[in-house]
Write a protein that holds these residues in place. Structure first.
Motif, PDB file in Angstrom:
ATOM      1  N   PRO A  78       0.872  -1.088   0.177  1.00 55.17           N
ATOM      2  CA  PRO A  78      -0.052  -0.065  -0.042  1.00 55.17           C
ATOM      3  C   PRO A  78       0.829   1.531   0.194  1.00 55.17           C
ATOM      4  O   PRO A  78       0.330   2.284  -0.512  1.00 55.17           O
ATOM      5  CB  PRO A  78      -0.845   0.049   1.351  1.00 55.17           C
ATOM      6  N   LEU A  79       1.897   1.169   0.564  1.00 56.37           N
ATOM      7  CA  LEU A  79       3.050   2.303   0.735  1.00 56.37           C
ATOM      8  C   LEU A  79       3.379   2.575  -0.658  1.00 56.37           C
ATOM      9  O   LEU A  79       3.544   3.839  -1.066  1.00 56.37           O
ATOM     10  CB  LEU A  79       3.997   2.190   1.741  1.00 56.37           C
ATOM     11  N   LEU A  80       4.013   1.613  -1.317  1.00 56.30           N
ATOM     12  CA  LEU A  80       4.259   1.818  -2.682  1.00 56.30           C
ATOM     13  C   LEU A  80       3.121   2.272  -3.799  1.00 56.30           C
ATOM     14  O   LEU A  80       3.534   3.206  -4.689  1.00 56.30           O
ATOM     15  CB  LEU A  80       4.444   0.224  -3.456  1.00 56.30           C
ATOM     16  N   ALA A  81       1.867   2.010  -3.343  1.00 48.95           N
ATOM     17  CA  ALA A  81       0.991   2.438  -4.337  1.00 48.95           C
ATOM     18  C   ALA A  81       0.811   3.989  -4.065  1.00 48.95           C
ATOM     19  O   ALA A  81       0.532   4.884  -5.138  1.00 48.95           O
ATOM     20  CB  ALA A  81      -0.435   1.745  -3.992  1.00 48.95           C
ATOM     21  N   ALA A  82       0.766   4.456  -2.805  1.00 50.36           N
ATOM     22  CA  ALA A  82       0.830   5.892  -2.397  1.00 50.36           C
ATOM     23  C   ALA A  82       2.076   6.677  -2.987  1.00 50.36           C
ATOM     24  O   ALA A  82       1.946   7.709  -3.461  1.00 50.36           O
ATOM     25  CB  ALA A  82       0.493   5.884  -1.018  1.00 50.36           C
TER      26      ALA A  82
END
Length: 291
Positions: free
Chosen positions: A121-125
């Motif tokens: 999820p951090l990568l997507a953000a």
């Protein structure tokens, strides 16, 4: 008729509900239908999982040759290691290979645990995919399906699901973008554009993801719709009554086009696959006419 209208007409003519976005990777020109609406990703999320793995390898945080033992308790059913009977030992990079080429749920689940489920999820953000929601990996998705139906395993789910009334099916979390892993077609083509331009991470990481997407073995959707001389990389996703694929079509004379297409209907799988591919081709050919 505009490109957007032509795409919508393909969906309407086939009697399916559809969402699509197409983007010229190099010029940024775009077209689509309902491209900003949230849709469920299912196995399409594996692109992000493998991208995170490739980034960690490029950073020296993971050894791609690290050995992993996939045991009986890891099995989720399906293709690749997911359907094996005995324990399987393989490398992390081979987990990534099975994740992308045959959409191996077990391989994706084990790989996600290794890279860190909280990191994706951090990568997507980080990549600006602010409408992309990651609600876990394949194991979490299947667990919600089993729980919502009241099934103990895949075999019991397969027995119970066809007899469910429409209102029960519609209430399953796996079909609700607000309660499962989801994004928009527009954000998915944005992700693909970043990967194809080496902007989603180190060039080696982006190149690794592209290479695996070109090796996907399922060719009845995007790949089947384009002329034989067009190279198509893709990642499919499938749920009951849903078919989806994100990918990039590379034309021999130049031009790279990212496409994210999602269709939903009670029609046979072949109809869903053909409609998805036909709508993608209409969008891409329309963008090529603008060059």
């Amino acid at each position: 008729m505009s490109i957007n209208e032509a795409v919508a007409a393909v969906f309407e003519g086939a009697g399916v509900e559809g969402w699509l976005h197409a983007r010229d990777v190099d010029t940024g020109r775009e077209a689509g239908s309902r491209a900003g609406e949230r849709v469920v990703l299912a196995s399409v999320v594996k692109v992000l999982i493998v991208l995170e793995f490739a980034r960690q390898v490029s950073a020296g945080a993971l050894d791609p040759a690290e050995r992993v033992l996939v045991r009986t308790g890891d099995r989720l059913g399906g293709w690749g290691t997911a359907g094996c009977v005995d324990d399987v030992e393989l490398s992390l990079r081979d987990l990534a290979y099975f994740t992308m080429t045959v959409s191996d749920n077990t391989a994706a689940d084990v790989l996600l645990r290794r890279v860190g489920p909280d990191v994706v999820p951090l990568l997507a953000a980080e990549l600006g995919l602010h409408r992309t929601r990651i609600a876990g990996g394949p194991r979490q998705l299947l667990e919600t399906m089993f729980d919502d139906v009241g099934a103990r395993d895949a075999a019991e789910f397969a027995r119970l699901f066809p007899a469910l009334p429409p209102e029960r099916v519609g209430a399953l979390r796996v079909f609700d973008p607000a309660r499962t892993t989801s994004s928009t077609p527009e954000e998915m083509t944005r992700l693909l554009g970043l990967i194809w331009r080496d902007e989603a991470g180190p060039p080696a990481a982006c190149g690794a993801v592209r290479g695996l997407m070109f090796r996907q073995l399922f060719a009845t959707r995007l790949a089947a719709a384009f002329p034989a001389d067009v190279r198509v990389a893709g990642k499919t996703g499938t749920l009951p009554g849903h078919a989806m694929e994100v990918g990039v079509a590379e034309y021999p004379g130049g031009g790279r086009y990212a496409v994210a297409a999602f269709v939903r209907s009670g029609a046979p799988r072949g109809v869903l696959d053909a409609t998805l591919g036909r709508a993608a081709l209409v969008a891409v050919e329309g963008l090529r006419d603008l060059r």
